[in-house]
Design a protein around this motif. Structure first.
Motif, PDB file in Angstrom:
ATOM      1  N   SER A 135      -2.668   5.613  -4.140  1.00 26.75           N
ATOM      2  CA  SER A 135      -3.838   6.422  -3.872  1.00 26.75           C
ATOM      3  C   SER A 135      -3.570   7.680  -3.042  1.00 26.75           C
ATOM      4  O   SER A 135      -4.163   8.463  -2.751  1.00 26.75           O
ATOM      5  CB  SER A 135      -5.000   5.631  -3.019  1.00 26.75           C
ATOM      6  OG  SER A 135      -4.537   5.014  -1.825  1.00 26.75           O
ATOM      7  N   GLY A 136      -1.980   7.832  -2.571  1.00 26.95           N
ATOM      8  CA  GLY A 136      -1.442   8.706  -1.857  1.00 26.95           C
ATOM      9  C   GLY A 136      -0.198   9.016  -2.333  1.00 26.95           C
ATOM     10  O   GLY A 136       0.295   8.671  -3.431  1.00 26.95           O
ATOM     11  N   PRO A 137       0.483   9.780  -1.456  1.00 28.22           N
ATOM     12  CA  PRO A 137       1.835  10.051  -1.768  1.00 28.22           C
ATOM     13  C   PRO A 137       3.192   9.219  -1.723  1.00 28.22           C
ATOM     14  O   PRO A 137       4.098   9.310  -2.170  1.00 28.22           O
ATOM     15  CB  PRO A 137       2.016  11.351  -0.792  1.00 28.22           C
ATOM     16  CG  PRO A 137       1.334  11.169   0.514  1.00 28.22           C
ATOM     17  CD  PRO A 137       0.191  10.521  -0.313  1.00 28.22           C
ATOM     18  N   LEU A 138       2.572   7.903  -0.948  1.00 26.68           N
ATOM     19  CA  LEU A 138       3.530   6.831  -0.812  1.00 26.68           C
ATOM     20  C   LEU A 138       2.996   5.726  -1.104  1.00 26.68           C
ATOM     21  O   LEU A 138       1.709   5.594  -1.230  1.00 26.68           O
ATOM     22  CB  LEU A 138       3.708   6.765   0.944  1.00 26.68           C
ATOM     23  CG  LEU A 138       4.590   7.983   1.472  1.00 26.68           C
ATOM     24  CD1 LEU A 138       4.930   7.849   2.881  1.00 26.68           C
ATOM     25  CD2 LEU A 138       5.793   8.170   0.772  1.00 26.68           C
ATOM     26  N   PRO A 139       3.734   4.540  -1.622  1.00 28.15           N
ATOM     27  CA  PRO A 139       5.012   4.705  -1.904  1.00 28.15           C
ATOM     28  C   PRO A 139       5.354   5.591  -3.139  1.00 28.15           C
ATOM     29  O   PRO A 139       4.615   5.470  -4.176  1.00 28.15           O
ATOM     30  CB  PRO A 139       5.491   3.125  -1.956  1.00 28.15           C
ATOM     31  CG  PRO A 139       4.319   2.537  -2.486  1.00 28.15           C
ATOM     32  CD  PRO A 139       3.159   3.429  -1.848  1.00 28.15           C
ATOM     33  N   SER A 140       6.605   6.168  -3.326  1.00 30.96           N
ATOM     34  CA  SER A 140       7.012   7.082  -4.419  1.00 30.96           C
ATOM     35  C   SER A 140       8.045   6.280  -5.364  1.00 30.96           C
ATOM     36  O   SER A 140       8.332   6.984  -6.311  1.00 30.96           O
ATOM     37  CB  SER A 140       7.186   8.211  -4.014  1.00 30.96           C
ATOM     38  OG  SER A 140       8.415   8.266  -3.142  1.00 30.96           O
ATOM     39  N   SER A 141       8.404   5.122  -5.085  1.00 32.76           N
ATOM     40  CA  SER A 141       9.607   4.466  -5.771  1.00 32.76           C
ATOM     41  C   SER A 141       9.560   3.028  -5.489  1.00 32.76           C
ATOM     42  O   SER A 141       8.811   2.706  -4.702  1.00 32.76           O
ATOM     43  CB  SER A 141      10.901   5.021  -5.528  1.00 32.76           C
ATOM     44  OG  SER A 141      11.276   4.761  -4.248  1.00 32.76           O
ATOM     45  N   TRP A 142       9.966   2.206  -6.412  1.00 33.32           N
ATOM     46  CA  TRP A 142      10.051   0.813  -6.520  1.00 33.32           C
ATOM     47  C   TRP A 142      11.231   0.129  -7.227  1.00 33.32           C
ATOM     48  O   TRP A 142      11.573   0.657  -8.074  1.00 33.32           O
ATOM     49  CB  TRP A 142       8.683   0.218  -6.818  1.00 33.32           C
ATOM     50  CG  TRP A 142       8.240   0.597  -8.428  1.00 33.32           C
ATOM     51  CD1 TRP A 142       8.759   1.550  -8.914  1.00 33.32           C
ATOM     52  CD2 TRP A 142       7.327  -0.046  -9.130  1.00 33.32           C
ATOM     53  NE1 TRP A 142       8.068   1.875 -10.280  1.00 33.32           N
ATOM     54  CE2 TRP A 142       7.476   0.602 -10.492  1.00 33.32           C
ATOM     55  CE3 TRP A 142       6.599  -1.310  -8.942  1.00 33.32           C
ATOM     56  CZ2 TRP A 142       6.610   0.140 -11.409  1.00 33.32           C
ATOM     57  CZ3 TRP A 142       6.034  -1.738 -10.197  1.00 33.32           C
ATOM     58  CH2 TRP A 142       5.841  -1.090 -11.369  1.00 33.32           C
ATOM     59  N   ASP A 143      11.536  -0.973  -6.954  1.00 35.07           N
ATOM     60  CA  ASP A 143      12.839  -1.559  -7.475  1.00 35.07           C
ATOM     61  C   ASP A 143      12.450  -2.463  -8.439  1.00 35.07           C
ATOM     62  O   ASP A 143      12.519  -3.645  -8.683  1.00 35.07           O
ATOM     63  CB  ASP A 143      13.586  -2.393  -6.310  1.00 35.07           C
ATOM     64  CG  ASP A 143      14.553  -1.572  -5.384  1.00 35.07           C
ATOM     65  OD1 ASP A 143      14.999  -0.423  -6.031  1.00 35.07           O
ATOM     66  OD2 ASP A 143      14.601  -1.896  -4.521  1.00 35.07           O
ATOM     67  N   ILE A 144      11.764  -1.970  -9.618  1.00 33.03           N
ATOM     68  CA  ILE A 144      11.008  -2.803 -10.597  1.00 33.03           C
ATOM     69  C   ILE A 144      11.870  -3.511 -11.482  1.00 33.03           C
ATOM     70  O   ILE A 144      11.928  -4.674 -11.978  1.00 33.03           O
ATOM     71  CB  ILE A 144       9.956  -1.938 -11.513  1.00 33.03           C
ATOM     72  CG1 ILE A 144       9.303  -3.003 -12.179  1.00 33.03           C
ATOM     73  CG2 ILE A 144      10.494  -0.801 -12.000  1.00 33.03           C
ATOM     74  CD1 ILE A 144       8.266  -4.123 -11.715  1.00 33.03           C
ATOM     75  N   GLU A 145      13.136  -2.680 -11.826  1.00 34.78           N
ATOM     76  CA  GLU A 145      14.217  -3.074 -12.715  1.00 34.78           C
ATOM     77  C   GLU A 145      14.792  -4.410 -12.180  1.00 34.78           C
ATOM     78  O   GLU A 145      14.820  -5.395 -12.891  1.00 34.78           O
ATOM     79  CB  GLU A 145      15.362  -1.988 -13.147  1.00 34.78           C
ATOM     80  CG  GLU A 145      14.716  -0.922 -13.786  1.00 34.78           C
ATOM     81  CD  GLU A 145      14.090  -0.008 -13.192  1.00 34.78           C
ATOM     82  OE1 GLU A 145      14.007  -0.245 -11.871  1.00 34.78           O
ATOM     83  OE2 GLU A 145      13.297   0.886 -13.822  1.00 34.78           O
ATOM     84  N   ALA A 146      15.103  -4.226 -10.789  1.00 33.06           N
ATOM     85  CA  ALA A 146      15.555  -5.600 -10.401  1.00 33.06           C
ATOM     86  C   ALA A 146      14.637  -6.685 -10.175  1.00 33.06           C
ATOM     87  O   ALA A 146      15.029  -7.785 -10.342  1.00 33.06           O
ATOM     88  CB  ALA A 146      16.229  -5.317  -8.689  1.00 33.06           C
TER      89      ALA A 146
END
Length: 568
Positions: free
Chosen positions: A274-285
């Motif tokens: 709903s905001g600017p964070l979080p902007s990334s995640w370790d989905i592949e791992a």
């Protein structure tokens, strides 16, 4: 030189008066007989000369030539160019498959028993008593457990035979217990020394116990297969006993929740914030650690493609902190969330992680009235035939979602993926997946047979529908693979043949060139061809009718002349 003679006016007057007198005499009543004879001669029609026999024959040949061209050349060409191609279909055999007469699904499951601690004769007697107990408990001949004694040299951990559904290891112990291995299709049963039957025993409590454990282990599979068969045109004498209303309702919900079978599914993992964070995640791992092992186990049944996405400033459709059951249907903001569509024709399964502080109330009461009422809450819910939404609570300053934070969402997605693919819920994972393979085989076999029946009834009901050769080829391939699937039902080979048969049946039924003829009825053909054939047919028909009349007239005149000659 020549002298001009004077004109004698008296003689001219006499001449004119004589002409007048002749005209008067002509118009007088005494001239009537002469004028009537003249009028009679002019009013009499002059008959044409009799037509030559060669001219009559020439005209007849002209008419016959036109009709021969129409009948021998025109009609065949028209028939060939306008006829609808209908390839030959084995309609009787197709209907037999749809009615369950060509194949009765039978699942002969092989159960291997390892009794290395028992003598050969006692082990054989235990096997025989257990088989009798199973046959007495089983009310569905299509799902039959066949016991076989494993050789002493067989591996102790598992049976490597691919056709073995379950391995039972009989181990000496202090009491009769049963333990199902969570990672292998192995059932460990311990028994005290006095529980083993002798070589001549007619009954055994251990055999009854083993039969009961086997029945409970495969009870869910038998119920699902019974439900599939009961919803299709299977002969009454082959159907299992009717399921209870509760069991039928539970299986109906399972069928409604699970996705329709497809050889490939596309998995989409989305992170919405709903905001600017979080902007990334370790989905592949996270997928590699928590989801990939299950995908590998499902690979003999389904193939999977995966993609991921991150969407910032994604507001949900409901802003309440504690969501009720009614809020779940409008939580996903489909108008603003860029959810991936189906890629390459494969069904898409959506797995959404929404970062926020919202929870789901599991109470039937309205959660908006009191957030402190001791309500039991949850963080995820499954959407039938669509996917899963997981509500992940993180600190406000979290910029990156780690693998550890994604562990619980991925484990939830794994469990829901098994549910969406129709995997049974009881038993160890390898046993559940082997059960899923047999269930999918039966489902595909019944669906392909039903499609063949629908195609056969369509061909019988619509005589003007086109049946291309590709449809006949698809039907032939479907029947060949259905036979092979029926012979190897319950094995990996049976699933492969059932999958091919279902795909060929669907392709034949939805042939584009065949479906297009449904909207071209015979009335439309008449409306198209009648304005074209009318102007051509009228001269031919009238010429033939006129010649028939002339022939009848000549025949009548010849008959009259023959009668006159006989009188003379």
């Amino acid at each position: 030189m020549f002298a001009r003679r004077p004109i004698d006016h008296g003689a001219a007057g006499d001449t004119l008066s004589s002409e007048t007198q002749m005209a008067t005499m002509t118009s007088s009543p005494m001239a009537t007989p002469l004028s009537s004879a003249t009028a009679a001669q002019t009013s009499t029609r002059k008959e044409p000369p009799p037509e030559k026999l060669s001219d009559i024959r020439r005209r007849i040949w002209v008419i016959v030539s036109f009709w021969l061209i129409v009948l021998l050349l025109g009609l065949p060409v028209w028939w060939k160019t306008t006829t609808i191609h209908r390839a030959n279909l084995p309609l009787k055999e197709m209907l037999d498959w749809a009615d369950g007469k060509a194949c009765r699904p039978v699942f002969p499951l092989r159960i291997s028993i390892q009794a290395n601690s028992l003598p050969e004769q006692e082990a054989q007697n235990l096997l025989r008593l257990t088989q009798h107990a199973l046959d007495d408990l089983n009310d569905f001949s299509g799902h039959h457990l066949r016991l076989q004694l494993s050789s002493p040299a067989a591996p102790q951990k598992r049976n490597d035979e691919p056709d073995t559904a379950l391995t039972i290891r009989l181990l000496p112990g202090d009491a009769v217990t049963a333990t199902l291995d969570p990672y292998e299709p192995v059932l460990d049963i311990t028994y005290p020394p006095n529980a083993a039957p002798s070589a001549t025993s007619a009954s055994s409590s251990l055999a009854t116990y083993v039969a009961g454990q086997l029945r409970s282990t495969f009870a869910e599979e038998q119920a699902i297969i019974s439900y599939l068969l009961s919803s299709n045109s299977i002969p009454t004498d082959y159907r299992p006993q009717s399921l209870t209303p509760e069991a039928a309702e539970s299986l109906a919900k399972r069928t409604t929740r699970s996705l329709k079978y497809a050889p490939t599914y596309h998995l989409t993992f989305s992170l919405f914030t709903s905001g600017p964070l979080p902007s990334s995640w370790d989905i592949e791992a996270a997928i590699q650690d928590y989801l990939k092992p299950v995908l590998d186990l499902l690979s003999p049944i389904h193939n999977f493609t995966i993609d991921t996405q991150v969407q910032l400033y994604a507001s949900p459709g409901v802003q309440n902190q504690v969501l009720s059951k009614d809020d779940l249907s409008s939580f996903i903001n489909a108008a603003e969330w860029p959810l991936s569509p189906s890629i390459g024709g494969a069904p898409t399964v959506n797995f959404i992680v929404f970062v926020g502080n919202q929870t789901i109330a599991l109470s039937s009461e309205n959660a908006r009235d009191s957030a402190e009422g001791g309500l039991t809450t949850s963080q995820s819910w499954l959407i039938p035939q669509w996917g899963t939404v997981y509500l992940l609570s993180l600190p406000h300053d979290t910029a990156h979602v780690s693998v550890d934070a994604l562990k619980q969402p991925l484990l939830t997605f794994t469990s829901h993926l098994l549910s969406l693919t129709g995997t049974p819920s009881s038993g160890s994972l390898p046993l559940r997946l082997s059960t899923l393979s047999r269930i999918r085989s039966a489902d595909l076999l019944l669906r392909a047979s039903s499609t063949l029946g629908s195609l056969a009834r369509l061909a019988l009901a619509l005589k003007s529908i086109s049946i291309p050769s590709s449809v006949a080829d698809g039907v032939s391939k479907t029947i060949v693979h259905l036979r092979q699937a029926c012979e190897t039902l319950g094995e990996a080979e049976g699933l492969r043949h059932a999958r091919i048969a279902e795909a060929e049946a669907e392709r034949a039924f939805f042939e584009k060139s065949m479906v297009g003829q449904l909207y071209f009825p015979d009335e439309h053909k008449v409306a198209v061809y009648l304005p074209l054939l009318g102007p051509v047919a009228v001269p031919l028909v009238m010429g033939m009718l006129n010649e028939l009349k002339a022939w009848r007239k000549r025949k009548r005149e010849a008959a009259e002349k023959g009668k006159e000659k006989k009188k003379d």
